[in-house]
Scaffold this active site. Structure first.
Site, PDB file in Angstrom:
ATOM      1  N   GLU A 106       1.263   0.607  -7.192  1.00 31.72           N
ATOM      2  CA  GLU A 106       1.917   0.840  -5.769  1.00 31.72           C
ATOM      3  C   GLU A 106       1.742  -0.308  -4.649  1.00 31.72           C
ATOM      4  O   GLU A 106       0.451  -0.453  -4.513  1.00 31.72           O
ATOM      5  CB  GLU A 106       1.511   2.147  -5.359  1.00 31.72           C
ATOM      6  CG  GLU A 106       2.073   2.585  -4.083  1.00 31.72           C
ATOM      7  CD  GLU A 106       1.560   3.986  -3.676  1.00 31.72           C
ATOM      8  OE1 GLU A 106       2.090   4.731  -2.662  1.00 31.72           O
ATOM      9  OE2 GLU A 106       0.345   4.345  -3.929  1.00 31.72           O
ATOM     10  N   TRP A 107       2.525  -0.534  -4.050  1.00 33.60           N
ATOM     11  CA  TRP A 107       2.471  -1.283  -3.204  1.00 33.60           C
ATOM     12  C   TRP A 107       2.265  -0.792  -1.667  1.00 33.60           C
ATOM     13  O   TRP A 107       3.108   0.269  -1.310  1.00 33.60           O
ATOM     14  CB  TRP A 107       3.679  -2.209  -2.701  1.00 33.60           C
ATOM     15  CG  TRP A 107       3.536  -3.191  -1.264  1.00 33.60           C
ATOM     16  CD1 TRP A 107       4.249  -2.851  -0.142  1.00 33.60           C
ATOM     17  CD2 TRP A 107       3.272  -4.487  -1.603  1.00 33.60           C
ATOM     18  NE1 TRP A 107       3.924  -4.201   0.531  1.00 33.60           N
ATOM     19  CE2 TRP A 107       3.258  -4.938  -0.179  1.00 33.60           C
ATOM     20  CE3 TRP A 107       2.601  -5.185  -2.410  1.00 33.60           C
ATOM     21  CZ2 TRP A 107       2.876  -6.282   0.236  1.00 33.60           C
ATOM     22  CZ3 TRP A 107       2.105  -6.592  -1.924  1.00 33.60           C
ATOM     23  CH2 TRP A 107       2.303  -7.050  -0.649  1.00 33.60           C
ATOM     24  N   LEU A 108       1.059  -1.229  -0.949  1.00 35.58           N
ATOM     25  CA  LEU A 108       1.047  -0.459   0.407  1.00 35.58           C
ATOM     26  C   LEU A 108       0.603  -1.549   1.355  1.00 35.58           C
ATOM     27  O   LEU A 108       0.048  -2.512   1.164  1.00 35.58           O
ATOM     28  CB  LEU A 108      -0.582   0.282   0.036  1.00 35.58           C
ATOM     29  CG  LEU A 108      -0.832   1.654  -0.617  1.00 35.58           C
ATOM     30  CD1 LEU A 108      -2.158   2.021  -0.827  1.00 35.58           C
ATOM     31  CD2 LEU A 108       0.407   2.787  -0.288  1.00 35.58           C
ATOM     32  N   ASP A 165     -17.787   0.406  -5.868  1.00 37.42           N
ATOM     33  CA  ASP A 165     -17.784  -1.017  -5.496  1.00 37.42           C
ATOM     34  C   ASP A 165     -17.286  -0.948  -3.838  1.00 37.42           C
ATOM     35  O   ASP A 165     -16.428  -1.873  -3.547  1.00 37.42           O
ATOM     36  CB  ASP A 165     -16.947  -1.850  -6.346  1.00 37.42           C
ATOM     37  CG  ASP A 165     -17.199  -3.446  -6.170  1.00 37.42           C
ATOM     38  OD1 ASP A 165     -18.415  -3.807  -5.454  1.00 37.42           O
ATOM     39  OD2 ASP A 165     -16.639  -4.435  -6.678  1.00 37.42           O
TER      40      ASP A 165
END
Length: 288
Positions: free
Chosen positions: A92-94, A195
């Site tokens: 998904e592009w955020l 991480d």
């Protein structure tokens, strides 16, 4: 390759995806990153070698597991696979890049605590091995946390470091001391990012907290908090929000160094240099 990726996106989403724009964006230290857009949709695509597809599979699984807790925002995995000599992961592009005011970081702390409170396992480990950076991360299911940390985190990194020519004092003593250091600490297994340094946390342009690039497993929640302090620390509002939902246990300051030693040893194994002396200082601090 790009036609294959577009076809895969179309198949899994059920919507025809035709690429109208492709541009390089940051993809982290070891991957190439691209924004892939159609007339109405944009996705984030990571590219690496086809032989590294297992790394993308593990990342997708970790993101999906965090996503399903509905506690803190992560980019939702769309699809992954190989095309020719390349492996790809579509997310998904955020729209990241928000300034992240105090409220955003406060909410990130609260939401991370909610993730850590999410309960689902009675052992430490994960469904598969994954990677920390490009280093293999061993996630064999283990009932005892001290045993898991000594064998699959510190012990494994020390073995890699020895092969690299690293000289670390008191290794045997350190491994023997871990069960004693953690003897009175009985954490519940929490789903951790694994991480969580500043480069893997951000805020969207609308102010929503986001974490990404996980090295997921079920472990002591303190490993995430410890790492947020390793390279400069997060906003004080983050820690205030976290502790309001789930205060840290006594003894955290001692355990923090032990948990962050894992990442410093890994940095030595990846980059060499001054991380050896930093690791030796931490070992002495732990044993004192």
């Amino acid at each position: 390759m790009w036609d294959t990726i577009a076809a895969h996106i179309s198949k899994v989403t059920g919507e025809k995806f035709q690429i109208t724009e492709r541009r390089a964006v940051g993809g982290g230290c070891i991957n190439q990153g691209y924004a892939l857009a159609s007339a109405s949709l944009t996705y984030f695509v990571k590219i690496n070698r086809a032989v590294d597809i297992a790394m993308f599979e593990a990342e997708a699984l970790g993101l999906q597991q965090i996503w399903e807790t509905r506690t803190i925002r992560v980019p939702k995995p769309i699809c992954w696979g190989t095309a020719g000599s390349s492996a790809y992961l579509v997310l998904e592009w955020l729209d990241l890049g928000g300034r992240g005011n105090e409220h955003s970081w406060y909410e990130m702390g609260r939401q991370l605590a909610a993730l850590h409170r999410f309960s689902g396992k009675n052992q430490f480990g994960w469904d598969m091995n994954n990677t920390i950076g490009s280093t293999p991360q061993i996630n064999t299911w283990t009932k005892n946390w001290a045993e898991f940390w000594a064998e699959y985190r510190i012990g494994y990194q020390l073995k890699l470091a020895k092969r690299r020519g690293g000289q670390f004092s008191n290794c045997a003593r350190l491994l023997q001391a871990i069960p004693q250091i953690l003897a009175n600490h009985q954490p519940q297994p929490s789903l951790v990012h694994g991480d969580l340094w500043g480069g893997n946390a951000a805020v969207t342009v609308t102010g929503e907290p986001v974490i990404f690039d996980p090295a997921t497993y079920w472990g002591d929640r303190e490993v995430d908090i410890a790492m947020t302090e390793l390279f400069g620390g997060f906003s004080p509002a983050f820690y205030r929000g976290y502790n309001e939902v789930w205060p840290l246990d006594s003894g955290y300051q001692k355990r923090k160094t032990l948990y962050n030693l894992y990442h410093i040893l890994n940095h030595f194994n990846l980059f060499g240099g001054g991380y050896a002396s930093q690791a030796n200082r931490m070992i002495q601090e732990i044993l004192n």
